[in-house]
Design a protein around this motif. Structure first.
Motif, PDB file in Angstrom:
ATOM      1  N   ILE D  11      66.950  -0.795   6.808  1.00  0.00           N
ATOM      2  CA  ILE D  11      65.502  -0.569   6.824  1.00  0.00           C
ATOM      3  C   ILE D  11      65.109  -0.076   8.199  1.00  0.00           C
ATOM      4  CG2 ILE D  11      63.235  -1.639   6.457  1.00  0.00           C
ATOM      5  CD1 ILE D  11      64.752  -3.871   4.915  1.00  0.00           C
ATOM      6  N   ILE D  12      64.530   1.105   8.264  1.00  0.00           N
ATOM      7  CA  ILE D  12      64.081   1.645   9.547  1.00  0.00           C
ATOM      8  C   ILE D  12      62.567   1.488   9.583  1.00  0.00           C
ATOM      9  CG2 ILE D  12      63.941   3.741  10.965  1.00  0.00           C
ATOM     10  CD1 ILE D  12      66.642   4.518   9.707  1.00  0.00           C
ATOM     11  N   ILE D  13      62.092   0.775  10.578  1.00  0.00           N
ATOM     12  CA  ILE D  13      60.694   0.345  10.555  1.00  0.00           C
ATOM     13  C   ILE D  13      60.136   0.307  11.972  1.00  0.00           C
ATOM     14  CG2 ILE D  13      61.183  -2.128  10.775  1.00  0.00           C
ATOM     15  CD1 ILE D  13      58.999  -2.597   8.681  1.00  0.00           C
ATOM     16  N   GLU D  14      58.819   0.382  12.090  1.00  0.00           N
ATOM     17  CA  GLU D  14      58.185   0.340  13.406  1.00  0.00           C
ATOM     18  C   GLU D  14      58.434  -0.997  14.096  1.00  0.00           C
ATOM     19  OE1 GLU D  14      54.072   2.484  13.260  1.00  0.00           O
ATOM     20  OE2 GLU D  14      54.440   1.494  11.342  1.00  0.00           O
ATOM     21  N   ALA D  15      58.687  -0.954  15.409  1.00  0.00           N
ATOM     22  CA  ALA D  15      59.014  -2.170  16.153  1.00  0.00           C
ATOM     23  C   ALA D  15      57.945  -3.259  16.001  1.00  0.00           C
ATOM     24  CB  ALA D  15      59.253  -1.841  17.616  1.00  0.00           C
ATOM     25  N   LEU D  36      69.275  -3.144  15.006  1.00  0.00           N
ATOM     26  CA  LEU D  36      69.810  -2.130  15.917  1.00  0.00           C
ATOM     27  C   LEU D  36      68.664  -1.356  16.544  1.00  0.00           C
ATOM     28  CD1 LEU D  36      72.592  -0.552  13.638  1.00  0.00           C
ATOM     29  CD2 LEU D  36      72.826  -2.450  15.221  1.00  0.00           C
ATOM     30  N   PRO D  37      68.815  -0.938  17.801  1.00  0.00           N
ATOM     31  CA  PRO D  37      67.774  -0.124  18.425  1.00  0.00           C
ATOM     32  C   PRO D  37      67.813   1.311  17.895  1.00  0.00           C
ATOM     33  CG  PRO D  37      69.643  -0.337  19.908  1.00  0.00           C
ATOM     34  CD  PRO D  37      69.944  -1.192  18.703  1.00  0.00           C
ATOM     35  N   VAL D  38      66.690   1.980  17.959  1.00  0.00           N
ATOM     36  CA  VAL D  38      66.578   3.373  17.529  1.00  0.00           C
ATOM     37  C   VAL D  38      66.032   4.180  18.700  1.00  0.00           C
ATOM     38  CG1 VAL D  38      65.290   4.910  16.004  1.00  0.00           C
ATOM     39  CG2 VAL D  38      66.285   2.830  15.094  1.00  0.00           C
ATOM     40  N   LEU D  39      66.612   5.343  18.942  1.00  0.00           N
ATOM     41  CA  LEU D  39      66.163   6.168  20.070  1.00  0.00           C
ATOM     42  C   LEU D  39      65.020   7.093  19.707  1.00  0.00           C
ATOM     43  CD1 LEU D  39      69.407   7.417  21.846  1.00  0.00           C
ATOM     44  CD2 LEU D  39      67.801   5.668  22.598  1.00  0.00           C
ATOM     45  N   GLY D  52      58.848   9.384  24.767  1.00  0.00           N
ATOM     46  CA  GLY D  52      57.448   9.754  24.676  1.00  0.00           C
ATOM     47  C   GLY D  52      56.577   8.547  24.346  1.00  0.00           C
ATOM     48  N   GLN D  53      56.983   7.375  24.773  1.00  0.00           N
ATOM     49  CA  GLN D  53      56.325   6.146  24.353  1.00  0.00           C
ATOM     50  C   GLN D  53      56.018   5.274  25.553  1.00  0.00           C
ATOM     51  OE1 GLN D  53      56.126   5.028  20.975  1.00  0.00           O
ATOM     52  NE2 GLN D  53      56.706   7.061  20.349  1.00  0.00           N
ATOM     53  N   VAL D  54      54.921   4.577  25.515  1.00  0.00           N
ATOM     54  CA  VAL D  54      54.718   3.471  26.445  1.00  0.00           C
ATOM     55  C   VAL D  54      54.614   2.199  25.615  1.00  0.00           C
ATOM     56  CG1 VAL D  54      53.754   3.836  28.744  1.00  0.00           C
ATOM     57  CG2 VAL D  54      52.504   4.635  26.750  1.00  0.00           C
ATOM     58  N   GLY D  55      54.994   1.099  26.228  1.00  0.00           N
ATOM     59  CA  GLY D  55      54.850  -0.159  25.507  1.00  0.00           C
ATOM     60  C   GLY D  55      55.909  -0.315  24.443  1.00  0.00           C
ATOM     61  N   ARG D  56      55.606  -1.150  23.455  1.00  0.00           N
ATOM     62  CA  ARG D  56      56.675  -1.498  22.536  1.00  0.00           C
ATOM     63  C   ARG D  56      56.629  -0.705  21.246  1.00  0.00           C
ATOM     64  NH1 ARG D  56      55.011  -6.838  19.148  1.00  0.00           N
ATOM     65  NH2 ARG D  56      53.028  -5.959  18.604  1.00  0.00           N
ATOM     66  N   GLN D  57      55.978   0.459  21.248  1.00  0.00           N
ATOM     67  CA  GLN D  57      56.088   1.311  20.080  1.00  0.00           C
ATOM     68  C   GLN D  57      57.546   1.672  19.855  1.00  0.00           C
ATOM     69  OE1 GLN D  57      53.243   2.286  22.157  1.00  0.00           O
ATOM     70  NE2 GLN D  57      52.212   0.895  20.741  1.00  0.00           N
ATOM     71  N   GLY D  58      57.814   2.495  18.881  1.00  0.00           N
ATOM     72  CA  GLY D  58      59.172   2.882  18.561  1.00  0.00           C
ATOM     73  C   GLY D  58      59.618   2.162  17.305  1.00  0.00           C
TER      74      GLY D  58
ATOM     75  N   TYR F 277      46.356   2.227  26.016  1.00  0.00           N
ATOM     76  CA  TYR F 277      47.409   2.989  25.328  1.00  0.00           C
ATOM     77  C   TYR F 277      48.669   2.150  25.164  1.00  0.00           C
ATOM     78  CZ  TYR F 277      48.124   3.636  30.207  1.00  0.00           C
ATOM     79  OH  TYR F 277      48.262   3.394  31.525  1.00  0.00           O
ATOM     80  N   ILE F 278      48.548   0.846  25.385  1.00  0.00           N
ATOM     81  CA  ILE F 278      49.716   0.005  25.134  1.00  0.00           C
ATOM     82  C   ILE F 278      49.369  -1.075  24.106  1.00  0.00           C
ATOM     83  CG2 ILE F 278      51.448  -1.519  26.133  1.00  0.00           C
ATOM     84  CD1 ILE F 278      51.262  -0.081  28.690  1.00  0.00           C
ATOM     85  N   ALA F 279      48.474  -1.984  24.514  1.00  0.00           N
ATOM     86  CA  ALA F 279      48.207  -3.124  23.632  1.00  0.00           C
ATOM     87  C   ALA F 279      47.532  -2.697  22.337  1.00  0.00           C
ATOM     88  CB  ALA F 279      47.341  -4.144  24.369  1.00  0.00           C
ATOM     89  N   VAL F 280      46.498  -1.873  22.446  1.00  0.00           N
ATOM     90  CA  VAL F 280      45.744  -1.530  21.243  1.00  0.00           C
ATOM     91  C   VAL F 280      46.571  -0.687  20.264  1.00  0.00           C
ATOM     92  CG1 VAL F 280      43.629  -0.477  20.354  1.00  0.00           C
ATOM     93  CG2 VAL F 280      43.555  -1.836  22.454  1.00  0.00           C
ATOM     94  N   PRO F 281      47.299   0.335  20.718  1.00  0.00           N
ATOM     95  CA  PRO F 281      48.098   1.083  19.733  1.00  0.00           C
ATOM     96  C   PRO F 281      49.034   0.176  18.930  1.00  0.00           C
ATOM     97  CG  PRO F 281      48.070   2.259  21.813  1.00  0.00           C
ATOM     98  CD  PRO F 281      47.383   0.938  22.049  1.00  0.00           C
ATOM     99  N   ALA F 282      49.708  -0.764  19.618  1.00  0.00           N
ATOM    100  CA  ALA F 282      50.617  -1.641  18.880  1.00  0.00           C
ATOM    101  C   ALA F 282      49.850  -2.453  17.850  1.00  0.00           C
ATOM    102  CB  ALA F 282      51.354  -2.567  19.852  1.00  0.00           C
TER     103      ALA F 282
END
Ligand SMILES: Nc1ncnc2c1ncn2[C@@H]1O[C@H](COP(=O)(O)O)[C@@H](O)[C@H]1O
Ligand SMILES: Nc1ncnc2c1ncn2[C@@H]1O[C@H](COP(=O)(O)O)[C@@H](O)[C@H]1O
Ligand SMILES: Nc1ncnc2c1ncn2[C@@H]1O[C@H](COP(=O)(O)O)[C@@H](O)[C@H]1O
Ligand code: NA
Ligand code: NA
Ligand code: NA
Lengths: 326, 102, 102, 102, 326, 326
Positions: D11-15, D36-39, D52-58, F277-282
């Protein structure tokens, strides 16, 4: 001569070189010590940013030197020509395939920025100044050698080089060129007042950061050497030591012709003597996939890099001092 | 649950070739893929680990779920890129949820 | 495109055992494998994440593509190492390009 | 070696959804999974890379080996979480060692 | 007594301990705050390098002390013997299996370098000096305890320890030993001039880096505690507090026997009181896979580490001061 | 007016802004320069820790200001109300869906801590002091806007917001809030003596670290912009510039009402003007998965963040100075 020995001795016993030796020894002894990839990359970003910025500030302080453009051109010429010398020397000393020789040649025409950084720190420790724009020269010397090497391959008809617009962009806008040139320009624009704001970040901790970075370089070089035992014959090893000397000699001639200061000559010798192990290998994997990465990485990172660090740089500094009377 | 036949293609390739591979996949009409990091490996060109590397060398794994009928186009596009380079390509039969996504 | 039957073996194992596993695979004549990082997981020995770890604990996934006839040798070699340790081994049928590589 | 039929669900899903997914899996009686991590990747919602991400997106990939008879429960639990979110689910037949672990 | 309370109070309100508490609280409250693994590892490399280097420089300054070898031997003896005490104490206080007891014992014979680093920073804040070679003693105490623990297992016949040459190499050349000993030797060779070159990197920011590192340790310890609720009974918890006190007492005796300075005694007490949570757990996973990692990690990282940090170190410093009259 | 231009000019030519511009340019030119994710996260931890700690020390020094609670309440009110303004303005300027408008509104009610940090560094460079507790106000402003946005969605009946206890915990205990508030309290407790111990880590290198962090922000913003060309129409772009001005105006009013100092008013304007652009997007990915992340990320990171950095902050500082006569 005693001058050379003094510098070499001081250099050998500097924390930087000892850190490199520690990393090398740890890797050869198969210690699991590692610097995380992200941390090593962060250290290199710091070093590039710091050296570029300080170079820019130096140029801002002293005014744009008339020799700036000439020095850039001189560096580019060296980077274009050195691969031919390397290619020929490899033909004499080794039985490498045409393609491997060309790939190695590209590395020796290009430069190693860490070798350059270490040389600046040796100069600083001896109180020798140099032209601030030498960092721009370093950036300019990264790419031309690749063109010469690909031309050597295409001329021979013994392989096919895959060049496309993307690859050119990747080479010319590779991370270290962009960061070096970018921070050079920022330093140039902000000058001494800009430096004052970030001095305690980019100046004082510099040599300590370099220590940790060289520790990692030692680990990487040592692991590379262990993984590629037997890849290089005696001729190739000889090349790894002779080619930097040949390059340094060419750099010396060019530096004198350009009328650089003692420090500038020493840095140009170091640049010409050093071999790339980041930008060029990546380009070679794309353009010349048949060339054996073990060969060129072991030579440039396992042989020439340590040689320059330990013996080459003190030698170049001493020779530059003797010749320019600096 | 309702699932649909598909293929899972896994391509392990040198990092400097990643953007070329994904561009080729997109040209071949592939609608999605996922890139996973690789720590190290071994093959005909010897053993490597991320720790023995400077710069952006190393490899990545590109995983691509695709309708069975599109497999050949994908493999041809991938092969084009992989051909002269080190790396491996494997194909597994699988089932996917939400077929409309592929 | 011409593909060839193979097996994809995936072994999830503790990081301190990685070098022992790959050495055993090499002794068993395996010609290639790829090591992927693992962020966390859950099993009989509980839940763990990389963030709750210091040092080199944690797990890795070793993926190995192999000709069907060599599967048993591989599994025996892997089992030898995995036996007393936590971790899982799975085998999937797959097809590979460039059979000469395996 | 003795192996046992199982399914491999990927399952590939948003963090930000990871903990919700694994909690749902655990509620559905899944005994183990690996993250597993995804790049980076590409899909209907476009291309993204970790850079192209900040924070824990991905995104992350959750791999789950499971007995065939439990597959449906798992898929329903997973679907519940994935439904309104981007991501993909694939199921492969596989064999596992040490069936008592699943 | 008031001395102890003063030191404990000052320690409790130091930024380091508060950072650790912040991390612990954040993890227990299930905040998603994390320090990336690579960053935490980079911080620990910095701390090890800095402390090793400064130790080497201190020894270079004061000349090789005659007690250096004796102190190393004393540390090794402690590391060999403490596991037997731990094993016996666990037998009395808990119902752990033989194998779990042996695995825990290995941790308590070995050392936690972060606890050691924190103790040096407490000493520094109080202006108490110590023998520079204590970092070498710390390195020497990492591994012997593992041998004792494996011997305890093999003697019992209740388990099988998997030891091979690879594992010995991994233990003896583990990252922190190599870095600590290596940077100690670099400091020894380069001495004060070497330190001068990298002082603003390894000395001034040290305590700040330690703060961030302890923040991460708090997060890790807190997550570990949350994940292993119920793993430890009351007896095990008691062990996690009594064993460091027993270790510290042994360290005190050994320190006095060796004739160490006040600071040296306090550090040896700290080393003996501390429990490993990096090198030994990894070795246990290989050598004693049947031992439950939750038990030994929770005890050493979740119980003893915080105890030492918050109460133990001030206590050891005060006792060392009182006993040596320093 | 000349005041604004002077500040804007000085700001534009500061190393920080030039680093951001370098990153932006490198990404737009598709250079492969990247700051590793772990390094970027480590830099942000450093910045948050440093700014929180210094804020706490400032409050400890000057005593708890009676206005602390009022300022916190004022910030919370702003964060609650600004989403309504944003939602309305988007309705006028764009044709976004209801859900996208609500998601964007949440971002603009919340704050960008890097924008705040940059503003403090601009103030510091101009010698303007501000209330230490402004970092606590920043932390308090992160979350309330999310509630307003979800209320906007649920009221409309045009979508479903998925809120659960877990999500609330994730929002309220997100990394940056915990670190900011935690280090603020540590600074408050340890005060000036604590600061003295870690000053050379958290004060002197601060601006240099900010440079590297903004370099990375430039890279990320540039890559985001490249990846989402065409996502935003002219109306949305206009919103990305007008909304911060509207926010700053609200912040100005609130700051004056609270009786903050010149620096405090400038910081409250900056907070109100900045977009998360960090806390709210998540949080939006979990609660409003149907909202398009390209829209809100591009607006907040690609348009408003650079606008504030380059033009907004100098403007807010100048206006705050003019209005408060500071
Ligand atoms: N049989 C295999 N199974 C899994 N991965 C492989 C296999 N062979 C090669 N690889 C991967 O592909 C990389 C290059 O392989 P090669 O081209 O054979 O040198 C290796 O470093 C591995 O990461
Ligand atoms: N059913 C499963 N599916 C996927 N991974 C698993 C499974 N069971 C265990 N694992 C992985 O193997 C590790 C150890 O499992 P165990 O030995 O059951 O504690 C877990 O942390 C997971 O990463
Ligand atoms: N066909 C596919 N094969 C592999 N991964 C995919 C595929 N489609 C989507 N993904 C992954 O799922 C993520 C979200 O997909 P989507 O919901 O289509 O935007 C992508 O970024 C990929 O990482
Ligand atoms: Na060169
Ligand atoms: Na101990
Ligand atoms: Na705002």
């Amino acid at each position: 001569m005693t001058e050379i020995l003094t510098i070499a001795g001081q250099n050998l016993l500097s924390p930087m070189i000892l850190c490199f030796a520690l990393g090398l020894a740890a890797a050869l002894a198969r210690s699991e010590l590692t610097v995380p990839e992200a941390a090593a990359k962060a250290l290199s970003i710091y070093l590039l940013f710091s050296i570029g910025f300080k170079g820019g500030v130096a140029v801002a302080d002293h005014g744009i030197d008339a020799r700036l453009l000439a020095a850039l051109a001189g560096g580019v010429v060296l980077s274009f020509l050195l691969p031919f010398a390397a290619f020929a020397m490899l033909g004499v000393l080794t039985r490498m395939s045409h393609i491997d020789r060309a790939a190695v040649a590209a590395h020796y025409g290009s430069i190693s920025i860490v070798t350059f950084v270490t040389a600046t720190s040796v100069l600083a420790a001896r109180g020798i100044t140099s032209e601030g724009y030498m960092v721009a020269v370093a950036a300019a010397m990264e790419a031309p050698a690749i063109i010469s090497a690909l031309w050597l391959v295409s001329r021979s008809g013994q392989g096919r080089a895959e060049m496309d617009a993307d690859l050119w962009r990747e080479i010319l806008l590779n991370g270290s060129i962009v960061l070096l040139v970018g921070s050079f320009m920022i330093g140039l624009v902000t000058g001494a007042p800009g430096l004052a704001r970030i001095e305690s970040f980019i100046v004082s901790p510099f040599q300590g950061v370099l220590c940790l970075f060289l520790l990692d370089m030692g680990l990487v070089a040592g692991r590379g050497l262990r993984g590629s035992r037997g890849v290089l014959g005696g001729g190739a090893l000889l090349f790894g030591v002779l080619m930097p000397l040949a390059g340094a000699t060419a750099g010396l001639g060019m530096g004198l012709a350009l009328g650089l200061s003692t420090g500038g000559v020493a840095l140009l010798m170091t640049l010409a003597a050093s071999a790339s192990y980041i930008a060029v290998p990546a380009a070679m994997r794309v353009a010349l996939p048949e060339a054996n990465p073990s060969v060129y990485l072991t030579l440039s990172l396992g042989v020439t890099f340590p040689f320059n660090l330990v013996l080459g740089i003190p030698l170049y500094v001493a020779v530059a001092g003797a010749v320019t009377g600096g | 649950m309702q699932t649909h036949k598909a293929r899972r293609v896994e391509i392990i390739i040198e990092a400097p070739m990643e953007s070329r591979l994904t561009a080729a996949l997109e040209r071949a009409g592939v609608t999605g893929f996922t890139v996973l990091p690789v720590l190290g490996g071994s093959g005909r060109s010897g053993r490597w680990t991320r720790e023995g590397q400077v710069g952006r060398q190393g490899m990545v794994a590109v995983v691509c779920l695709i309708r069975p009928e599109r497999l050949d186009t994908l493999l041809e596009a991938a092969f084009e890129v992989v051909e002269r380079h080190i790396g491996v390509v494997s194909v597994t039969e699988c089932e996917v949820l939400r077929a409309e996504r592929f």
